[in-house]
Design an enzyme around this catalytic site. Structure first.
Site, PDB file in Angstrom:
ATOM      1  N   PHE A 125       0.846  -1.192   0.000  1.00  0.00           N
ATOM      2  CA  PHE A 125       0.000   0.000   0.000  1.00  0.00           C
ATOM      3  C   PHE A 125       0.886   1.248   0.000  1.00  0.00           C
ATOM      4  O   PHE A 125       1.878   1.302   0.722  1.00  0.00           O
ATOM      5  CB  PHE A 125      -0.901  -0.039   1.240  1.00  0.00           C
ATOM      6  CG  PHE A 125      -1.956   1.012   1.256  1.00  0.00           C
ATOM      7  CD1 PHE A 125      -2.986   0.992   0.332  1.00  0.00           C
ATOM      8  CD2 PHE A 125      -1.931   2.031   2.190  1.00  0.00           C
ATOM      9  CE1 PHE A 125      -3.976   1.963   0.346  1.00  0.00           C
ATOM     10  CE2 PHE A 125      -2.915   3.007   2.215  1.00  0.00           C
ATOM     11  CZ  PHE A 125      -3.939   2.973   1.282  1.00  0.00           C
ATOM     12  N   ASP A 189       1.926  -5.646   8.039  1.00  0.00           N
ATOM     13  CA  ASP A 189       0.785  -4.751   8.103  1.00  0.00           C
ATOM     14  C   ASP A 189      -0.465  -5.620   7.960  1.00  0.00           C
ATOM     15  O   ASP A 189      -0.662  -6.275   6.927  1.00  0.00           O
ATOM     16  CB  ASP A 189       0.877  -3.700   6.983  1.00  0.00           C
ATOM     17  CG  ASP A 189      -0.214  -2.646   7.112  1.00  0.00           C
ATOM     18  OD1 ASP A 189      -1.289  -2.973   7.637  1.00  0.00           O
ATOM     19  OD2 ASP A 189       0.018  -1.505   6.663  1.00  0.00           O
ATOM     20  N   TYR A 214     -10.178   0.799  11.730  1.00  0.00           N
ATOM     21  CA  TYR A 214     -11.455   1.204  11.115  1.00  0.00           C
ATOM     22  C   TYR A 214     -11.915   0.316   9.960  1.00  0.00           C
ATOM     23  O   TYR A 214     -12.937   0.586   9.363  1.00  0.00           O
ATOM     24  CB  TYR A 214     -11.375   2.660  10.625  1.00  0.00           C
ATOM     25  CG  TYR A 214     -10.164   2.985   9.764  1.00  0.00           C
ATOM     26  CD1 TYR A 214     -10.136   2.654   8.423  1.00  0.00           C
ATOM     27  CD2 TYR A 214      -9.059   3.615  10.313  1.00  0.00           C
ATOM     28  CE1 TYR A 214      -9.026   2.942   7.644  1.00  0.00           C
ATOM     29  CE2 TYR A 214      -7.946   3.909   9.544  1.00  0.00           C
ATOM     30  CZ  TYR A 214      -7.935   3.571   8.204  1.00  0.00           C
ATOM     31  OH  TYR A 214      -6.835   3.849   7.453  1.00  0.00           O
ATOM     32  N   LYS A 215     -11.153  -0.742   9.653  1.00  0.00           N
ATOM     33  CA  LYS A 215     -11.575  -1.628   8.547  1.00  0.00           C
ATOM     34  C   LYS A 215     -12.417  -2.766   9.129  1.00  0.00           C
ATOM     35  O   LYS A 215     -13.517  -2.515   9.596  1.00  0.00           O
ATOM     36  CB  LYS A 215     -10.343  -2.074   7.779  1.00  0.00           C
ATOM     37  CG  LYS A 215      -9.693  -0.875   7.071  1.00  0.00           C
ATOM     38  CD  LYS A 215      -8.385  -1.171   6.407  1.00  0.00           C
ATOM     39  CE  LYS A 215      -7.860   0.106   5.743  1.00  0.00           C
ATOM     40  NZ  LYS A 215      -6.481  -0.030   5.280  1.00  0.00           N
ATOM     41  N   ARG A 358     -13.579  -3.445  -6.337  1.00  0.00           N
ATOM     42  CA  ARG A 358     -13.192  -4.283  -5.202  1.00  0.00           C
ATOM     43  C   ARG A 358     -14.360  -4.449  -4.239  1.00  0.00           C
ATOM     44  O   ARG A 358     -15.038  -3.474  -3.909  1.00  0.00           O
ATOM     45  CB  ARG A 358     -12.028  -3.584  -4.499  1.00  0.00           C
ATOM     46  CG  ARG A 358     -11.334  -4.399  -3.477  1.00  0.00           C
ATOM     47  CD  ARG A 358     -10.319  -3.562  -2.728  1.00  0.00           C
ATOM     48  NE  ARG A 358     -10.983  -2.631  -1.828  1.00  0.00           N
ATOM     49  CZ  ARG A 358     -10.361  -1.935  -0.877  1.00  0.00           C
ATOM     50  NH1 ARG A 358      -9.053  -2.033  -0.741  1.00  0.00           N
ATOM     51  NH2 ARG A 358     -11.025  -1.120  -0.085  1.00  0.00           N
TER      52      ARG A 358
HETATM   53  C1  LIG Z   1      -5.802   1.244   5.080  1.00  0.00           C
HETATM   54  C2  LIG Z   1      -4.338   1.015   5.079  1.00  0.00           C
HETATM   55  C3  LIG Z   1      -3.477   1.919   5.702  1.00  0.00           C
HETATM   56  C4  LIG Z   1      -4.012   3.191   6.288  1.00  0.00           C
HETATM   57  O1  LIG Z   1      -3.084   3.879   7.061  1.00  0.00           O
HETATM   58  P1  LIG Z   1      -3.574   5.114   7.939  1.00  0.00           P
HETATM   59  O2  LIG Z   1      -2.352   5.590   8.603  1.00  0.00           O
HETATM   60  O3  LIG Z   1      -4.635   4.608   8.867  1.00  0.00           O
HETATM   61  O4  LIG Z   1      -4.161   6.124   7.013  1.00  0.00           O
HETATM   62  C5  LIG Z   1      -2.132   1.607   5.743  1.00  0.00           C
HETATM   63  N1  LIG Z   1      -1.653   0.472   5.174  1.00  0.00           N
HETATM   64  C6  LIG Z   1      -2.467  -0.410   4.561  1.00  0.00           C
HETATM   65  C7  LIG Z   1      -1.912  -1.641   3.969  1.00  0.00           C
HETATM   66  C8  LIG Z   1      -3.829  -0.152   4.480  1.00  0.00           C
HETATM   67  O5  LIG Z   1      -4.637  -1.002   3.847  1.00  0.00           O
END
Ligand SMILES: *Cc1c(COP(=O)(O)O)cnc(C)c1O
Length: 411
Positions: A125, A189, A214-215, A358
């Site tokens: 990501f 992660d 939050y997911k 998705r």
């Molecule tokens: C959603 C997501 C993030 C989000 O990071 P924030 O610091 O909460 O904005 C980071 N890494 C991955 C792989 C994600 O899917």
């Protein structure tokens, strides 16, 4: 092919069916975006209101102790730890995933001072890549080449377990083993893992992990993330952002920093109590639920969804359930428009550039009838768009599929 009657039978026999009542879900919506922003657990509404009205409004500063706000990051960390197979005392809720990744990767690189490379894959990501790029030399490989690329130069391997676009899943235990054999550390992660399927950090002897609240954990927009540090690394863990909440005794107000014992040293400043309370309450929807049950249902749902779609659409998610997360991605040249039209029909998915639609499956609040209805709407919409394509709506459908990105939504 799944019929309406069969979908209803699956719902009637579903041991998790009652969990849906714990969520507020708008009428007429099939929500396949819980991997981006989880739905609202009903109990969060009252809990946050009470925290604001009574704990803050009446209790004022005394609530740090009387309501134990001070212990929230550790308590929430323990609840998350159970979902990701962490040892007690090894997870703390704090900061965002991006910030936590920076802290952990910096600390881990300091534990391998002779090595200069952080290895990741090209599917990671973007925020993960941005956050760690300046810490050491960042080397990116295609996901399939990753294990073969781990060599004695590598200080650490930093990976997202589930690819946010295709849903492809790394073998966490195997990659961790390969990294350790080469003397490297690993940070995982778990943004798209925690709350979706069983993760066994302790069993895999993982070193570090981070993730989002939050997911699939349903903590609400901007919910705090979390950090896992394996117990064997905690004494050596030096947080690069030394703050008073990571201090051994913040209320000593010492001018010298002395890190807290254990996972507490991964904290930085004052926890966001209102968001933390929302996450704490949201995690109660997992009480009494085993992650194996959640994943069993996710596998059945994603299998059925793929079966319904595969004759009509190109699926980019691995066909083997063991190699994917709780999502299905479809490649379509008009994916952005597809997602927009589906949303008008009450089916919420997500567009990921350049051409992926998705769909995330959160088994605690989705039904098998939703899977059937969503697949039907998706096939109909895709067919209509394909028939429409060409000169009729040229601005919506550039021939090369290179559409701009939609409104931002954390992935
Ligand atoms: C959603 C997501 C993030 C989000 O990071 P924030 O610091 O909460 O904005 C980071 N890494 C991955 C792989 C994600 O899917």
């Amino acid at each position: 092919m799944l019929t309406r009657g069969q979908a209803e039978e699956l719902d009637a026999a579903d041991p998790l069916a009652d969990r849906r009542t714990l969520f507020h879900l708008p009428d007429g919506v099939i929500y396949l975006d819980g991997n981006s922003l989880g739905a609202l657990p009903r109990a969060v509404v009252e809990r946050v209101a009470r925290t604001v009205r009574e704990e803050w409004g009446t209790g004022l500063i005394g609530s740090w102790e009387s309501e134990e706000w001070i212990g929230l990051p550790a308590r929430v960390g323990e609840k998350i730890g159970r979902l990701i197979g962490a040892e007690p005392g090894s997870v703390i809720a704090c900061d965002s995933t991006t910030v936590n990744l920076y802290k952990v990767v910096t600390a881990a690189c300091a534990m391998r001072p002779d090595r200069k490379v952080i290895l990741t894959d090209t599917a990671n990501f973007p925020t993960d890549l941005y956050a760690i790029a300046g810490i050491a030399t960042l080397v990116m490989t295609p996901p399939d080449d990753l294990v073969a690329t781990i060599d004695p130069e590598v200080a650490m391997v930093a990976l997202t377990e589930v690819d946010y676009r295709t849903g492809r899943r790394h073998d966490l235990a195997e990659v961790t083993r390969a990294a350790h054999q080469a003397g490297a550390l690993v940070v995982w992660d778990l943004a798209h893992s925690a709350g979706a399927f069983p993760v066994d950090l302790a069993g895999a002897e993982a070193d570090f992990a981070v993730g989002c609240g939050y997911k699939f954990l349903n903590g609400g927009p901007g919910s705090p993330g979390y950090v896992y540090v394996a117990p064997r690394h905690q004494d050596a863990f030096r947080n690069p952002i030394a703050g008073w909440f990571g201090h051994r005794d913040p209320f000593e107000f010492s001018t010298e920093f002395a890190p807290a014992a254990g996972i507490g040293r991964a904290m930085v400043g004052t926890p966001p109590v209102l968001s933390m309370v929302a996450l704490d309450e949201a995690l109660n929807v997992f009480a009494g639920v085993e992650m194996e049950q959640v994943w069993d249902k996710a596998v059945t749902m994603t299998e059925l969804f793929i079966e319904l779609l595969e004759d009509s659409l190109e699926i980019t998610t691995p066909r083997n359930p063991a190699q994917r997360g709780s999502q299905v991605a479809v490649r379509h040249p008009g994916a952005r428009r597809l997602i927009e039209v589906l949303a008008q029909r009450g089916v919420i998915g997500d567009f990921r550039p350049p051409d992926l639609a998705r769909f995330g499956f959160a088994p605690l609040y989705l039904r098998f009838v939703d899977v059937l209805e969503a697949a039907t709407a998706l096939i109909e919409t895709a067919t209509e768009l394909t028939a429409d394509r060409g000169p009729v709506h040229p601005p919506d459908f550039p021939a090369n599929g290179a559409l701009g990105s939609g409104p931002p939504s954390p992935s």
